[in-house]
Design an enzyme around this catalytic site. Structure first.
Site, PDB file in Angstrom:
ATOM      1  N   CYS B 411      -0.192 -24.755 -12.004  1.00 45.01           N
ATOM      2  CA  CYS B 411      -0.179 -26.095 -11.421  1.00 45.01           C
ATOM      3  C   CYS B 411       0.484 -27.140 -12.288  1.00 45.01           C
ATOM      4  O   CYS B 411       1.284 -27.948 -11.804  1.00 45.01           O
ATOM      5  CB  CYS B 411      -1.592 -26.516 -11.048  1.00 45.01           C
ATOM      6  SG  CYS B 411      -2.723 -26.499 -12.457  1.00 45.01           S
ATOM      7  N   HIS B 455      -7.127 -28.623 -12.006  1.00 46.27           N
ATOM      8  CA  HIS B 455      -5.879 -28.573 -11.251  1.00 46.27           C
ATOM      9  C   HIS B 455      -5.064 -29.830 -11.539  1.00 46.27           C
ATOM     10  O   HIS B 455      -5.611 -30.842 -11.987  1.00 46.27           O
ATOM     11  CB  HIS B 455      -6.213 -28.479  -9.755  1.00 46.27           C
ATOM     12  CG  HIS B 455      -5.039 -28.128  -8.896  1.00 46.27           C
ATOM     13  ND1 HIS B 455      -4.244 -27.032  -9.134  1.00 46.27           N
ATOM     14  CD2 HIS B 455      -4.526 -28.728  -7.781  1.00 46.27           C
ATOM     15  CE1 HIS B 455      -3.297 -26.964  -8.217  1.00 46.27           C
ATOM     16  NE2 HIS B 455      -3.436 -27.995  -7.380  1.00 46.27           N
ATOM     17  N   ASP B 471       1.229 -31.251  -3.251  1.00 40.76           N
ATOM     18  CA  ASP B 471       0.778 -30.227  -4.186  1.00 40.76           C
ATOM     19  C   ASP B 471       1.749 -29.060  -4.177  1.00 40.76           C
ATOM     20  O   ASP B 471       1.638 -28.166  -3.342  1.00 40.76           O
ATOM     21  CB  ASP B 471      -0.633 -29.750  -3.835  1.00 40.76           C
ATOM     22  CG  ASP B 471      -1.195 -28.840  -4.916  1.00 40.76           C
ATOM     23  OD1 ASP B 471      -0.444 -28.518  -5.869  1.00 40.76           O
ATOM     24  OD2 ASP B 471      -2.375 -28.443  -4.815  1.00 40.76           O
TER      25      ASP B 471
END
Lengths: 320, 669
Positions: B411, B455, B471
């Site tokens: 991430c 995250h 995202d």
């Protein structure tokens, strides 16, 4: 300045009213006092520190522990009180003694059906004897040496306990009535024989008791027989305690008189009379006592000795 | 009043002092230096030898040396923190052992250990440690109780421990009253010593390596319960904590600290809001977690321009708070200020030329910014990117290296790359760090978020919509968002790698997983009802459960419970102290004595029946025969060997006594 000494008489008066002299007392809210002791103070400090820590760290478990320990001290207080309350203290049968001697006073602690743990007792400055009771009656001794003749005037006895946690001290001051007598302190001086008055006084011919008395026979030992009367040879032969009896020793009878000690102070006279009684008893004489208002006829034996000593112990100076 | 010589330490209590102290200190393993345990063993050894008479107490010279050496060692080996303060306290308790000869020293040692037992809670608060601590308290109380038994007791250990347990149980109700009602005020002063133990969690500088490390930790981050609006879809569970606005070329960091707004009072959530309650572990930071768009409901929680929640003090203890999420589609209130625009467009010069070129190329193909952003997201999907927790080391231009060379990362890499590219073509963008997803407990209805749920994602400014969430990780590893990290790493097998004994690892074993979830449930309830009961919760409890609207009322209740406590205690005491009813024989005998008292015969202590009766005969010779026969009967009954007709005899004796009493009365009359 008002100090403890100033309050002492008031305090004693109050105490005498609250816990009067008695020969048997069951401790209850009337007679048991309780306060936190030094360890309790330290415990409070601990709780304050813990509370501050828990507030500053906002820590719930620490809050919980602090509150728990606090509640614990409350429960401990109740239990400390309970540990003493319900205990029955009884003045046992004490033996009389002479002024200047030490007498062991039996104190009975009746622990009833409940448990009484870690109980200490003694006089104010000397609390050292501990015991636990689980429903039985426990006998302990308190030592007392009378300063004056007459009925025992035992100081207040302290019974205390810190059980279970030691944070609180519960105590009671007990004035136990042992109703035993302190005889005058004996003073051993030679006998004084008064002149003139006749046969009921003394015949001074045979002052020294010796073997030249006429042996009469043997009989069973009776309490009060003097050591010299005991037939030791018989005892050694395994025939038990047997006393020698002598022919009625006419000569060895005397009457001890208050007036014969005329100029001396009261207590000295009593001491000397006491000494004479003891000596006469030891020599197995017949003797009597003549005090103002009291007259004890000639007799011998243990009971007689006690009667004489009692009269001396309780002598109050005036004729009855 | 008491003896001048202090009471000596009861010999039988010493082993228990040592035992309970060992037990308490055992709980601090890992928090205080290990050499302190060596010191403890030495002190216990010395004191035991003294106990056995083999060694005398240390003299004052030795004591002084030991105290100075210990203090110096603690100061030299640690900093000024909770651990060193605890070490001092523990050392004091240990050294006190060496000179423990009186009862009062025992109090000092035991009380110190009570305090240390409390300090353990500053380090450990799980339900397991609580149970362990209960035993510690129990041992300490037992030690105190034992010290007050006299030496001669048999079976005293059993009785002592039972007594201690009774004491704890009896004090429980009062403790609960105080726990719930005692006013919870805030910290008395700001500076409290804190533990030096590193807390796991996010940091305000994002190095990809940090997040990779977090991913290996199954430690709890926070738990969430939702109101009746329910839990949002899993893809929406983005828990925001930090905005990383500044890129140095190596890392993203939170540079700009926006203004905070504090609500004036506590608020109830409106019907257009979804409210949820978070119980958050200590982070040592002042940031809280929330889903966008967040609103604060509590006075102590502020909100900044980035929509992030903050507290005034760093969270060093587990914190429970309520947050609301606006469900209405609100238009952005205002445009970006110049300062903000500059902040969110910031880029270091001369880094990642290839990534900039790619962004510009895609920009030329797109009509609008939204289209460009779509294209950028698509890029991650179309190119063969892979999701891994073990990326290769990247070069100087790390985004270039990542996008065109290694094409593997997690991430942090994706979020960083997207933000960089957006900024390079003039679109304000920022990296958001927090947690995504969580584990939903269906039976108890709560969400558990762990460190491995950490995250990072991207927020991009669009004037018409405000900040939009992008995202890029979802384009690469949709499983990460929909099912969590474990699924995303299923192929690589790196989930909780190296954590052989973590229960998280064995989710596939059904019974183990069930056990894990039940344990988690217990812990959750423990945290919810015990650990997070604070000022706010207390207020709610008083209002909702007891109907109080003023905290003073709780003081009345506390006072009332004290009264009730003492009332109950008095009643119980009274009940216990009631005179037990004497046996029928004693009753009859006492009646006789009362009767005889009127005739002038006072009972004496220690008198036998015969002696008493002889005196009675003297007082009333006319009853001589009767009195004598009664006395004989009593003696016969009292001193007989066990006989089967004991009962009958007793009744006969009582009858005779009653008869005699009556006769005496008649005589009087």
């Amino acid at each position: 300045m008002i100090n403890a000494k100033f309050w002492q008489p008031y305090y004693q008066k109050w105490l005498n009213k609250r816990i009067p002299k008695t020969n048997k007392i069951k401790l209850s809210h009337r007679s048991v006092f309780i306060v936190p002791n030094a360890a309790g103070g330290l415990y409070i400090l601990l709780l304050v520190l813990m509370l501050i820590t828990s507030i500053n760290y906002q820590n719930n478990l620490l809050f919980g522990l602090t509150f728990w320990l606090f509640s614990l001290s409350l429960v401990a207080m109740i239990l400390t009180f309970r540990n003493l309350a319900g205990l029955t203290v009884i003045a046992g049968k004490a033996q009389p003694c002479f002024v200047g001697e030490k007498s062991a006073l039996p104190v009975l602690f009746e622990t009833s059906s409940s448990r009484h743990q870690g109980i200490a007792f003694g006089y104010a400055k000397d609390i050292s004897s501990y015991f636990d009771g689980n429903g039985e009656t426990i006998q302990k001794f308190l030592y007392y040496s009378p300063a004056t003749r007459g009925y025992f005037d035992v100081k207040r006895m302290r019974v205390e306990t810190r059980f279970p946690l030691g944070l609180f001290t519960a105590w009671s001051w007990l004035k136990l009535d042992f109703s035993a007598l302190a005889y005058p302190q004996p003073e051993f001086v030679p006998f004084i024989f008064s002149e003139g008055e006749g046969e009921e006084h003394t015949e001074h011919a045979q002052l020294t008791v010796s073997g030249d008395q006429d042996f009469y026979g043997l009989r069973e030992y009776q309490p009060g027989d003097s050591m010299r009367q005991i037939a030791w040879k018989q005892l050694a032969k395994g025939r038990g305690l047997v006393s020698k009896e002598f022919e009625q020793p006419q000569a060895n009878s005397c009457m001890f008189e208050w007036d014969s000690l005329a100029p001396l102070p009261v207590e000295v006279r009593l001491s000397r009379l006491c000494g004479w009684v003891l000596q006469a008893h030891e020599k197995s004489w017949q003797y009597g006592l003549k005090l103002p208002g009291v007259q004890i006829p000639l007799d011998y034996g243990l009971k007689h000795k006690e009667q004489c000593l009692t009269a001396l112990a309780l002598f109050n100076g005036k004729g009855a | 009043m008491t003896t001048k010589e202090p009471l000596s330490l009861p010999r039988h209590a010493l082993p228990w002092v040592l035992l309970s102290q060992s037990y308490v200190l055992m709980q601090l393993v890992g928090h205080i230096p290990y050499w302190i345990y060596a010191l403890f063993v030495l002190a216990v050894g010395w004191r035991s030898l003294t106990h056995m008479g083999r060694l005398s107490y240390p003299n004052s010279y030795i004591k002084a040396v030991v105290v100075v050496a210990t203090s110096a060692a603690i100061i030299a080996t640690s900093r000024f923190d909770l651990e060193s303060a605890t070490a001092f306290l523990v050392a004091a308790g240990i050294l006190k052992l060496l000179e423990m000869r009186h009862l009062k020293d025992l109090y000092v040692v035991v009380f110190l250990n009570f305090f240390i037992q409390g300090i353990v809670f500053l380090f450990e608060q799980s339900i397991g440690y609580f149970l362990i601590a209960l035993i510690g308290v129990w041992l300490l109380i037992s030690t105190l109780v034992l010290a007050h038994y006299s030496d001669s007791q048999k079976g005293r250990y059993k009785r002592t421990t039972k007594m201690a347990a009774q004491l704890m149980l009896l004090s429980l109700p009062m403790m609960l009253v105080l726990y719930f009602l005692f006013p919870r005020i805030g910290p008395l002063w700001g500076l409290t010593l804190q533990s030096n133990k590193a807390l796991t969690g996010l940091s305000d500088q994002m190095n990809p390596a940090d997040i990779a490390e977090l991913s290996q930790s199954a430690e709890l981050a926070f738990r969430v319960t939702f109101d009746k609006q329910g839990i949002p879809a899993r893809q929406e569970l983005y828990w925001r904590a930090l905005v990383l606005d500044h890129y140095t070329g190596r890392q993203w960091r939170a540079q700009h600290t926006p203004q905070l707004q504090w609500p004036m009072s506590d608020q109830e959530p409106t019907p257009e809001q979804r409210s949820y309650e978070i119980i958050q572990e200590a982070t040592g930071q002042n940031w809280l977690f929330s889903m966008a768009p967040a609103a604060t409901l509590e006075r102590g929680i502020g909100i900044n321009e980035q929509g992030l929640l903050r507290t005034r003090r760093p969270v060093f203890q587990r914190k429970r708070y309520q947050v609301a999420q606006d469900l209405t589609e609100a238009l952005p209130a205002k445009q970006l200020s110049d300062f903000e625009r500059r902040t969110y467009l910031q880029l270091p010069k001369g880094y990642n030329p290839k990534a900039q070129a790619l962004a510009q190329e895609l920009q030329q193909q797109s009509a609008t910014e939204l289209e460009l952003l779509d294209k950028l997201m698509q890029y991650f999907y179309q190119q063969e990117f892979s999701y891994t927790l073990k990326p290769q080391i990247l070069g100087k231009n790390e985004i270039d290296d990542f996008l065109f060379n290694t094409k593997a990362g997690f991430c942090a890499h994706y979020a960083g790359a997207l933000t960089f590219m957006a900024r390079s073509v003039g679109i304000p963008a920022r990296v958001v760090a927090g947690y995504q997803g969580g584990e939903w407990n269906e039976t108890e209805q709560y969400l558990t978020v762990r460190q491995y749920d950490a995250h990072a994602w991207v927020e991009i400014w669009q004037p018409e919509f405000g900040w939009l969430r992008y995202d890029p990780t979802a384009m690469v590893a949709a499983d990460r968002i929909e099912f969590g990290l474990e699924q995303a790493l299923a192929e690589e097998g790196s989930f909780m790698e190296g954590q052989l004994f973590s229960m998280q690892k064995y989710k596939s074993v059904a019974w183990l997983n069930k056990l894990r979830i039940s344990l988690d449930t217990i812990n959750y309830q423990w945290q919810r009802w015990v650990l997070s009961y604070d000022n706010q919760r207390q207020k709610g409890f008083l209002e909702k459960v007891l109907g109080f609207n003023h905290w003073q009322q709780s003081l009345y209740i506390i006072a009332a419970s004290f009264i009730v406590f003492f009332l109950i205690a008095s009643v119980l005491l009274w009940w216990r102290l009631r005179a037990a009813k004497p046996s029928p024989f004693i009753q009859a005998w006492q009646k006789l004595q009362t009767r005889a008292q009127k005739l002038g015969v006072q009972p004496k202590t220690g008198e036998t029946v015969t002696q008493y009766c002889n005196r009675l005969i003297q007082a009333c010779p006319q009853h001589e025969a009767l009195i004598q026969s009664t006395a004989q009967q009593i003696n016969q009954w009292l001193y007989q060997d066990d006989s089967p007709d004991d009962k009958a005899m007793q009744e006969a004796v009582i009858e005779s006594i009653k008869h005699l009493t009556k006769q005496l009365s008649v005589q009087k009359g």
